[in-house]
Design an enzyme around this catalytic site. Sequence first.
Site, short mmCIF file in Angstrom:
data_model
loop_
_atom_site.label_atom_id
_atom_site.label_comp_id
_atom_site.label_asym_id
_atom_site.label_seq_id
_atom_site.Cartn_x
_atom_site.Cartn_y
_atom_site.Cartn_z
N TYR A 267 0.81 -1.22 0.00
CA TYR A 267 0.00 0.00 0.00
C TYR A 267 0.84 1.27 0.00
CZ TYR A 267 -3.90 -3.14 1.10
OH TYR A 267 -4.83 -4.15 1.07
N LYS B 22 3.85 -15.24 1.87
CA LYS B 22 3.70 -15.99 0.61
C LYS B 22 5.12 -16.26 0.10
CE LYS B 22 1.15 -17.64 -2.77
NZ LYS B 22 0.37 -18.88 -2.60
N ASP C 283 -2.58 -18.15 1.65
CA ASP C 283 -3.74 -18.85 1.09
C ASP C 283 -4.23 -19.94 2.04
OD1 ASP C 283 -1.22 -19.78 0.47
OD2 ASP C 283 -1.76 -20.64 -1.45
N ASP D 3 -4.85 -6.98 5.84
CA ASP D 3 -6.10 -6.27 5.51
C ASP D 3 -7.18 -7.29 5.17
OD1 ASP D 3 -7.89 -4.33 4.79
OD2 ASP D 3 -6.84 -3.68 2.98
N ASP E 14 -10.40 -8.86 7.85
CA ASP E 14 -11.83 -8.78 7.53
C ASP E 14 -12.47 -10.17 7.55
OD1 ASP E 14 -11.86 -6.06 7.30
OD2 ASP E 14 -12.82 -6.03 5.33
#
Length: 357
Positions: free
Chosen positions: A141, A191, A223, A247, A251
């Site tokens: 970001y 990852k 994942d 992020d 959620d």
Amino acid sequence: MQAKITLLPGDGIGPEVVAEAVKVLNAIGEKFGHTFEYTEMLAGGIAIDETGNPMPDETISACKAADAVLLGAVGGPKWSDPSAKVRPEQGLLKIRKELGLFANIRPVKIHSALADASTLKREVIENVDMVIVRELTGGLYFGEPQGRQDNAQGRAALDTMYYTEAEIGRLMRVSFDVARQRRKKVTSVDKANVLASSRLWREVAHEVAAEYPDVEYEDVLVDACSMYFVRRPSDFDVVASGNMFGDILSDEASMLTGSMGMLPSASLAEGKFGLYEPIHGSAPDIAGQGIANPLATILSVAMMLRTSLGLNAEADAIEKAVESVLDAGNRTPDIAESGVEAISTSAMGDAVVEALG
Ligand code: NAD
């Protein structure tokens, strides 16, 4: 204690839920003999309307001068045109960077009275009690270069996932410190099978893990982690991750509880300073109706008392009051079982104040 708190009520239901949290803070002040001094400042859409800037310099200065910051929520349809030059979310990114808020802490705990509000089976979620620690000022970001890269072949765009060992190291230390106060287990998410930045993440995470031999440590690919969150979420204690992975995962984890209106969060700088906010947004669909659930913001205030002001008994008192209010059957519409009469935002705030005694 005397503490200075800057309030950023923001947009939509933000002002409604912040008002209830202030009510609870004042009750804590009276009960325990503290004085909380508030400075209310503009942030988000309302700040764009009044100043053209979603996070005016005066707001940032007032936050820097405070012991802690309480934010409601920012944004809404009025300011959501993606081609607009200024958007409320830019204000959030700016304040995180300006205040050095590098670690976002999101506890996800199921209140047993509300376990049936989740879309997952009670037996899967009833013991869920995890904390997600997300890196907030680096990664995808914020990485440069970023932007459109249109060329002769057509439209193209680029984002950069960049992490330094210092950024990873301080985030992992916060995660291990949080774990030491809890069940002493850290899961680091990356990852590393694909991304170079994740391989560095894992390397540094292992070095920090070696400084905390009393804390159990594991690596999980992002994942796989998203899958485990719905299959066996109660196995997790502290989950540490980079900005984008955190992020998305935070959620997902918040939905285990069934309601956005219940979950608090803290964004911490080096030292004790922090910005506290509910995880939900400005909920424009219910704004102004007096039916928003204020408990996420009230629980954010409990995190503020414990983490930035060192007031543990006061924080415990709020959390216990929230439990007892729920056990007594008080529900705003978002968490009300069918057939149960729901109460208003301010009635929920009053119920917490009353439960504080
Ligand atoms: P949202 O969290 O505002 O709302 C999602 C759904 O949950 C809505 O149906 C809403 O009514 C409900 N909800 C949320 N909080 C609630 C509460 N306290 N009580 C009862 N119900 C509640 O997410 P959204 O609709 O995707 O976003 C609305 C706006 O908020 C957007 O402009 C978005 O950019 C912004 N937003 C801001 C923040 C922030 O300020 N940190 C975070 C997320 C979204």
